[in-house]
Design an enzyme around this catalytic site. Structure first.
Site, PDB file in Angstrom:
ATOM      1  CE1 TYR A  29     -28.118  50.172 -22.471  1.00 30.80           C
ATOM      2  CE2 TYR A  29     -26.151  48.996 -21.732  1.00 30.80           C
ATOM      3  CZ  TYR A  29     -26.825  50.187 -21.975  1.00 30.80           C
ATOM      4  OH  TYR A  29     -26.207  51.378 -21.742  1.00 30.80           O
TER       5      TYR A  29
ATOM      6  CG  HIS B 186     -29.112  34.298  -4.595  1.00 33.66           C
ATOM      7  ND1 HIS B 186     -28.898  33.008  -4.153  1.00 33.66           N
ATOM      8  CD2 HIS B 186     -27.944  34.676  -5.157  1.00 33.66           C
ATOM      9  CE1 HIS B 186     -27.679  32.634  -4.445  1.00 33.66           C
ATOM     10  NE2 HIS B 186     -27.073  33.622  -5.055  1.00 33.66           N
TER      11      HIS B 186
ATOM     12  NE  ARG C 119     -21.924  31.060  -1.898  1.00 33.16           N
ATOM     13  CZ  ARG C 119     -21.260  31.922  -1.160  1.00 33.16           C
ATOM     14  NH1 ARG C 119     -19.997  32.195  -1.437  1.00 33.16           N
ATOM     15  NH2 ARG C 119     -21.822  32.504  -0.129  1.00 33.16           N
TER      16      ARG C 119
END
Length: 833
Positions: free
Chosen positions: A127, A83, A37
């Site tokens: 968006y 993931h 990570r």
């Protein structure tokens, strides 16, 4: 009633030691965070989430020549396939790969709002749109289908994902990386692509290249937001040891700008670049806050004129303000100058390692060489397979009549395949290719094409064989690839190197965000100029005045109302003023960093602004300010707390300090440092409590042994209830003790009239009080012709000659010296020097 489950029956509980299970579980968790990570791989410079984003986009076909796709689609693919974490964390990682102010070479191209240097948040993923950038597509993903890297199963073994991407450039150094794991962290600065490629090629040509030569090719980081790097000591330390502080500051110039209608031109500081990862809006807000608090003076207006063309922050100055002095305070008190704490830590062979710059480059070269070997082996295998097929086709065309006859006489395809293999000496693969060959391949043109392909394949196989068998040829190909990428993607350096501050500006200031400079990391910087003599004055209200000898008369006046000088020292610009707070923290301030006091700024510089932002944030009052004596081995420092604990500290503990400061006294939660006093071994010191009792004893090894910085100290005084310490005077400091109560009563007492006792005693009653609510406020040492300043809680200051205070016996009361107003009381008495 339901039958209770017997969960503790034999065979269902495994007995294990708690410490063993905790150790195993914690190590598994730590390694999961470190490897899976938080830390990047040294080979492709990516954390797992970034690698999965790029690979998922490669699978979606989001190449630079294709239209943008919604980020929500990419995030969904990454979550569903590779993931299994939160969608917001994946989107945050994707956004950072797009931001050109975060990445030196963004790996993704974005369409929409992806945030700004003002810390504006990006638009929602529904968006914004994205696709692969050219540099990531070509430099990371073009070779992924050529068996160059290993693939493993994803979280549910339904998909395959690469363990590393076949990077052709060291993106760990190009874009840098920051991450906090368990027990370790990494913070790698970004670099310029052209310089990194030059360094790689030099290491290929000369594996024993010296560090100095390597640092000439890669002189320092290149941050996407520009800025200037001050000095090169921190860079060298970081590159050679893997850890160091790099001092980075914004670009600021002093300009004359037109004033308003009918007004004259005004001086302004124009900031066009900020240090890496500094929030512009937050920085402007901090400057405005300092101005409003009165800690940053000389600024009349502050505005942001930034636009699409670039950054421009205008700081207008008041008339007759020294622009360089204001700029100095901006460097000192704000993030206009910060320290980038570089830690070159990455995952190497599954383990975290701190590496030098040379080791980082060498690890990438090793990986690239291994990748090329695998790629060329894959290409060689494909070429040999195809050559084998082409040989069979050419053999068939050479014996076309016989092939046709075999096909005519064969009952089925299997019979024809066997006949072809036996009669024309072909392999099964060649026979399959002949049987699958369409009739158009029998034309003369197709035969010529096959002959040409045969020649090209033969050349390719010879070249690949040479590359795989000769390491020098392989390295030549590696260098050729690097030069090609450099030519295509290299750009000019943005961050200036080797910047130096003007003479009157300090180096190595700490900033609002708590970062440290190279000086704070303990870096020993050589002075740039010879030491100059200076008179250092400290005022009661906490101002520092550095005056050139001979120019003192020009700045004699100009102090604030009720301010006065309490300390004067003749020193030089290379010495350090040590500042001690009531929390027991000691900070050094270089005399040369204190702005020179002139007729335009006679009041001096606030002492608090010369300390680190961490010290300013703690808001601990300054208790003492002093310069170390030349022969500090012959003296010690006495530290006295309000609750009566005392410690004798060797002055050698106060040398070689960093700007972070050190703690020189351990305190209880409800205690605080009251005062300090220099003393010599065996010298008599006198302490006073608020109850009017005095205690005198020798500062020797028997009564008060020398202790270390971490010690709490010994009990000096047996205090009664609700009492505290109010003073400490050494025998050689003064002739008299001046005792002052809160209600304005005072007397002088010859210091030799106090009898010596032992540390920890109750002491001798030396001041009696007319009013039971009165207490001793202060005890200071004075001489016959000195002057004292009495300070009240209403900020009123009264200066009196000390010989105007009567000398009274030890058991006598004091005389009323000061007429106090209602609710007013004396809080301190200071000898004026």
């Amino acid at each position: 009633m339901a039958k209770q489950l017997n969960l503790l029956s034999t065979g269902q509980v495994i007995t294990t030691a708690l410490h063993t299970e905790m150790q195993r579980s914690y190590l598994e968790y730590a390694m999961s965070v470190i490897v899976g990570r938080a830390l990047p791989d040294v080979r492709d410079g990516l954390k797992p989430v970034h690698r999965r984003i790029l690979y998922a986009m490669h699978e979606l076909g989001l190449t630079p020549d294709r239209p943008y796709r919604k980020c929500a689609r990419v995030v969904g693919d990454v979550l569903g396939k590779y993931h299994p974490h939160g969608d917001q964390s994946v989107y945050d990682a994707l956004v950072r790969l797009v931001q050109d102010f975060s990445c030196r070479y963004p790996l993704l191209a974005g369409h929409g709002n992806f945030g700004s240097v003002d810390n504006d948040p990006p638009a929602a993923m529904r968006y914004t749109e994205t696709r692969l950038a050219s540099i990531s597509h070509e430099g990371m993903l073009t070779e992924i289908g050529e068996e160059t890297v290993e693939f493993i199963g994803n979280f549910d073994n339904s998909q395959q994902e690469p363990t590393v991407l076949p990077a052709q450039l060291p993106f760990l150094l190009l874009n840098g990386c920051a991450g906090i794991a368990v027990g370790m962290a990494t913070n790698i600065p970004p670099h310029n692509l052209g310089e990194i490629v030059d360094g790689l090629i030099a290491l290929i040509d000369q594996p024993d290249l010296t560090d100095d030569k390597l640092l000439e090719l890669i002189p320092g980081p290149d941050f996407p937001t520009g800025g200037e790097i001050v000095g090169d000591g921190g860079i060298r330390e970081a590159y050679i040891t893997g850890k160091g502080g790099i001092v980075l500051r914004g670009v600021a110039t002093v300009e004359e700008i037109p004033g308003g209608k009918g007004s004259k031109r005004r001086t302004a500081i124009i900031v066009t670049e900020l240090p890496y990862q500094v929030n512009k809006a937050g920085w402007i807000e901090k400057v405005a806050e300092l101005v409003n608090q009165g800690r940053l003076q000389g600024i009349s207006d502050l505005r942001d004129e930034s636009d699409r063309e670039g950054m421009r922050v205008v700081i207008e100055l008041k008339r007759d303000t020294n622009a360089q002095e204001v700029l100095q305070h901006l460097y000192h008190q704000t993030a206009l100058q910060t320290n980038f704490g570089a830690i070159l830590l990455a995952i190497v062979d599954g383990q975290p390692r701190q590496l030098s710059l040379r080791q980082l480059l060498q690890e990438f070269l090793n990986f690239r060489e291994q990748t090329l070997n695998r790629r060329y082996s894959y290409e060689l295998g494909k070429a040999q397979t195809r050559l084998h097929t082409v040989e069979g086709l050419l053999k068939a065309l050479s014996n076309l009549d016989e092939v046709i006859e075999i096909l005519r006489r064969s009952a089925d395809g299997s019979t024809a395949k066997v006949s072809l293999c036996s009669r024309l000496d072909l392999s099964e693969d060649q026979a399959d290719a002949i049987l699958a060959m369409p009739l158009r391949r029998l034309t003369s043109l197709e035969q010529e094409n096959l002959q040409r392909e045969f020649g090209q394949l033969s050349e390719q196989i010879a070249l690949l064989t040479k590359l795989l068998s000769d390491r020098k040829e392989l390295l030549k190909a590696l260098k050729k690839d690097l030069r090609s990428l450099k030519k295509k993607y290299a750009d000019p350096r943005r961050t200036k190197l080797g910047a130096s501050l003007p003479e009157e500006l300090p180096k190595g200031k700490n900033k609002q965000n708590g970062s440290t400079t190279a000086d704070e990391e303990g870096e020993n910087q050589q002075p740039l100029e010879p030491a100059e003599e200076a008179i250092l004055e400290i005022t009661h209200r906490g101002y520092l005045r550095r005056i050139q000898p001979g120019k003192k008369s020009k700045v004699e006046n100009g102090l604030l109302e009720n301010d006065f000088i309490i300390q004067t020292n003749l020193t030089d610009t290379h010495q350090e003023l040590l500042v001690l707070t009531n929390g027991g923290k000691l900070y050094p301030v270089k005399v040369g960093d204190i702005p020179q006091t002139t007729g335009r700024s006679p009041r001096g510089t606030p002492l608090i602004t010369m300390l680190t932002s961490t010290a300013q944030g703690h808001q601990e009052p300054v208790v003492s300010r002093f310069l170390l004596p030349e022969n500090f081995n012959a003296q010690q420092l006495i530290l006295l707390t309000k609750q009566g604990r005392i410690k004798r500290l060797g002055l050698e503990e106060l040398t070689n300090l960093t700007r972070r400061g050190i703690t020189i006294l351990k305190l209880k939660d409800d205690d605080e440092l009251l005062l300090t006093q220099f003393t010599k071994p065996g010298e008599q010191i006198t302490l006073a409590s608020s109850g009017g009792r005095l205690l005198k004893f020798a500062a020797n090894d028997e009564q008060l042994p020398v202790m270390g910085r971490t010690a709490m100290g010994l009990q000096a005084f047996r205090l009664l209830r609700n009492q505290q310490m109010v003073g400490c005077v050494s025998a050689t400091q003064a002739e008299y003790l001046l005792l002052f109560t809160e209600q304005g009563y005072a007397k002088r007492l010859p210091i030799n009239q106090i009898k010596a006792a032992n540390r920890g005693d109750l002491g001798t009653q030396a001041m009696k009080f007319d009013n039971k609510t009165d207490v001793l406020a202060s005890m200071v040492g004075v001489n016959a012709e000195s002057e004292a300043a009495i300070i009240t809680n209403k900020e009123r200051v009264l200066r009196i000659p000390t010989d105007s205070v009567p000398i009274l016996p030890r058991d006598g009361k004091g005389e009323s010296i000061l007429q106090l107003n209602r609710d007013e009381k004396v809080i301190a008495v200071v000898e004026v020097r």
